[in-house]
Structure formats: C-alpha cells, structure tokens
Scaffold this motif. Structure first.
Motif, PDB file in Angstrom:
ATOM      1  N   PHE A  84      21.429  23.489  44.724  1.00  0.00           N
ATOM      2  CA  PHE A  84      20.632  23.878  45.505  1.00  0.00           C
ATOM      3  C   PHE A  84      21.150  23.701  47.040  1.00  0.00           C
ATOM      4  CE2 PHE A  84      17.979  21.428  48.993  1.00  0.00           C
ATOM      5  CZ  PHE A  84      17.190  22.427  49.020  1.00  0.00           C
ATOM      6  N   LEU A  85      22.111  22.820  47.249  1.00  0.00           N
ATOM      7  CA  LEU A  85      22.747  22.815  48.595  1.00  0.00           C
ATOM      8  C   LEU A  85      23.550  24.132  48.828  1.00  0.00           C
ATOM      9  CD1 LEU A  85      24.643  19.580  49.260  1.00  0.00           C
ATOM     10  CD2 LEU A  85      23.376  21.139  51.011  1.00  0.00           C
TER      11      LEU A  85
ATOM     12  N   THR B 268      23.015  28.240  53.425  1.00  0.00           N
ATOM     13  CA  THR B 268      22.806  29.536  53.803  1.00  0.00           C
ATOM     14  C   THR B 268      21.780  29.739  54.599  1.00  0.00           C
ATOM     15  OG1 THR B 268      24.166  30.124  51.944  1.00  0.00           O
ATOM     16  CG2 THR B 268      23.215  32.075  53.223  1.00  0.00           C
ATOM     17  N   THR B 269      20.550  29.281  54.080  1.00  0.00           N
ATOM     18  CA  THR B 269      19.333  29.397  54.520  1.00  0.00           C
ATOM     19  C   THR B 269      19.163  28.831  55.976  1.00  0.00           C
ATOM     20  OG1 THR B 269      18.129  29.407  52.399  1.00  0.00           O
ATOM     21  CG2 THR B 269      16.947  29.104  54.113  1.00  0.00           C
ATOM     22  N   PHE B 270      19.779  27.396  55.827  1.00  0.00           N
ATOM     23  CA  PHE B 270      19.465  26.584  56.962  1.00  0.00           C
ATOM     24  C   PHE B 270      20.232  27.027  58.058  1.00  0.00           C
ATOM     25  CE2 PHE B 270      20.771  23.009  59.517  1.00  0.00           C
ATOM     26  CZ  PHE B 270      19.354  22.124  59.616  1.00  0.00           C
ATOM     27  N   LYS B 271      21.634  27.721  57.895  1.00  0.00           N
ATOM     28  CA  LYS B 271      22.176  28.220  58.766  1.00  0.00           C
ATOM     29  C   LYS B 271      21.758  29.450  59.701  1.00  0.00           C
ATOM     30  CE  LYS B 271      26.561  29.052  57.498  1.00  0.00           C
ATOM     31  NZ  LYS B 271      28.053  29.047  57.477  1.00  0.00           N
TER      32      LYS B 271
ATOM     33  N   VAL C 151      23.056  24.610  64.746  1.00  0.00           N
ATOM     34  CA  VAL C 151      23.587  23.341  64.153  1.00  0.00           C
ATOM     35  C   VAL C 151      24.527  23.550  63.147  1.00  0.00           C
ATOM     36  CG1 VAL C 151      22.921  21.528  62.651  1.00  0.00           C
ATOM     37  CG2 VAL C 151      20.947  22.425  63.931  1.00  0.00           C
ATOM     38  N   LYS C 152      25.694  22.996  63.573  1.00  0.00           N
ATOM     39  CA  LYS C 152      26.881  23.336  62.788  1.00  0.00           C
ATOM     40  C   LYS C 152      27.297  21.936  62.210  1.00  0.00           C
ATOM     41  CE  LYS C 152      28.459  26.128  66.769  1.00  0.00           C
ATOM     42  NZ  LYS C 152      29.160  26.290  67.799  1.00  0.00           N
TER      43      LYS C 152
ATOM     44  N   GLY D  29      23.121  18.303  55.467  1.00  0.00           N
ATOM     45  CA  GLY D  29      23.065  17.286  54.453  1.00  0.00           C
ATOM     46  C   GLY D  29      21.509  16.494  54.526  1.00  0.00           C
ATOM     47  N   LYS D  30      21.321  16.062  55.389  1.00  0.00           N
ATOM     48  CA  LYS D  30      19.873  15.470  55.836  1.00  0.00           C
ATOM     49  C   LYS D  30      18.902  16.237  55.616  1.00  0.00           C
ATOM     50  CE  LYS D  30      21.934  12.020  59.115  1.00  0.00           C
ATOM     51  NZ  LYS D  30      22.193  11.634  60.539  1.00  0.00           N
ATOM     52  N   ALA D  31      18.809  17.348  56.052  1.00  0.00           N
ATOM     53  CA  ALA D  31      17.682  18.313  55.762  1.00  0.00           C
ATOM     54  C   ALA D  31      17.705  18.715  54.483  1.00  0.00           C
ATOM     55  CB  ALA D  31      18.126  19.612  56.731  1.00  0.00           C
ATOM     56  N   ALA D  32      18.792  18.878  53.937  1.00  0.00           N
ATOM     57  CA  ALA D  32      18.769  19.434  52.483  1.00  0.00           C
ATOM     58  C   ALA D  32      18.142  18.032  51.697  1.00  0.00           C
ATOM     59  CB  ALA D  32      20.152  19.520  52.061  1.00  0.00           C
TER      60      ALA D  32
END
Length: 155
Positions: free
Chosen positions: A63-64, A69-72, A78-79, A85-88
């Motif tokens: 899932f990560l 990819t999505t989060f980026k 946010v780099k 990790g926290k968001a995931a």
DNA sequence: ACTTTGATTGTTTTG
DNA sequence: CAAAACAATCAAAGT
C-alpha cells in the motif's frame, strides 16, 4: 479438524501455529533475557550476499508504494519520508479490512515469490557448500576475507 | 536516521 | 521434545 491430531501425535503444522485458542499454555512471568538474543544475533553475522532475496513487502508496504506516489502528487512540498510514513500509517488504519484485502492478497503473492526465490537461493548455497567438503555447518562461510561484522548503520 | 506497520525469525519458557 | 508466546529485526523511499 486436523488440529485435533496436532496435540496427540505431534504433527506440527509449520506456520499454522494457532495462538492458545482452545488451550492456554500459561502466562509467561519471567522476563526474557534479551541480552542473549542481542548477542546471538551478533554471532550470526549475516554475510553480505547480494543474491540473497530480501523480505517481501507486507500489505502495508504494498500500500505504501502506491501511497507514496499519490502523496507526493498531493504534497510536492513534503520530501521527508517520515511525513509520508506517518500519513500512510494513519491512512492504513483508516482503511477497512475489505480495502486492505487486495493489498494483503498482493503481499501474499509477493511472499510466495519470495519463498520461491529463497528456494533457488538455498539450492545455490547448498551447491556451493557441497563443493566445500565437510566444513559448512558453520555459517562463518568466510572464505578469504578476515573481516568481521557488517555493522553499517548505527552511528 | 527518521518513519510507518506487518511479517518472519529467533530466543525463551512452559507443558 | 514440541508448541506457544514473546521480542526483535527488517522490508522501502527521499533528504
């Protein structure tokens, strides 16, 4: 239920270890001696083997990969991997079992491939050991190099 | 190194 | 001796 046979004959089902579901072994009270574990691990001294297959990603990691990819895309600013990790993690816990289902399925497939790769890897190891006569039981298969421990991280 | 969770492995304990 | 339970380590990605 084949489980019934387990307790009488001793036919242990590898990987099917069911937690005390119908029978509790008793609470462990004595604090385990972790020092030995630490030490034992060090003794193991995993030799660097590039051919050695790495662990298969768990459902969360599968899932990560997608999440990153999505989060980026949503957060190009946010780099830090910690933020992702926290968001995931939060997102993962927010997901329902059914949504996590497909990821777990993929993880299982990866695991199956891993086992297959390990089988091949083990065979190679066996072959190498075979040509080495009777001197392989020791995982210290250190041929030539006399260096010890591969402590790379830990600063 | 930090950060997430899970999965596997390793060690210890108890039956 | 074997199973169970707990403890720890490792898997990736970007700065």
């Amino acid at each position: 239920m084949f489980l019934v046979f387990c307790r009488m004959t001793g036919a242990r089902v590898k990987g099917a270890m069911k937690p005390a579901e119908d029978r509790k072994v008793g609470k462990r009270k004595a604090p385990l001696d972790r020092s030995s574990i630490r030490k034992a691990k060090k003794e193991k001294k995993a030799k660097k083997d590039p051919s050695k297959p790495k662990r298969p990603p768990s459902a969360f990691f599968v899932f990560l990969e997608e999440f990153r990819t999505t989060f980026k895309k949503e957060n190009p600013n946010v780099k830090a991997v910690s933020a992702v990790g926290k968001a995931a993690g939060e997102m993962w816990k927010s997901m329902s079992e059914e949504e996590k289902g497909p990821f777990e399925v993929k993880a299982q497939k990866r695991k199956a491939e891993y086992e297959k790769q390990m089988k091949d890897y083990n065979e190679k190891q066996e072959i190498s050991a075979n040509g080495r006569d009777a001197e392989e039981v020791n995982d210290e298969g250190n041929e030539g190099s006399g260096e010890e421990e591969d402590d790379e991280d830990e600063d």
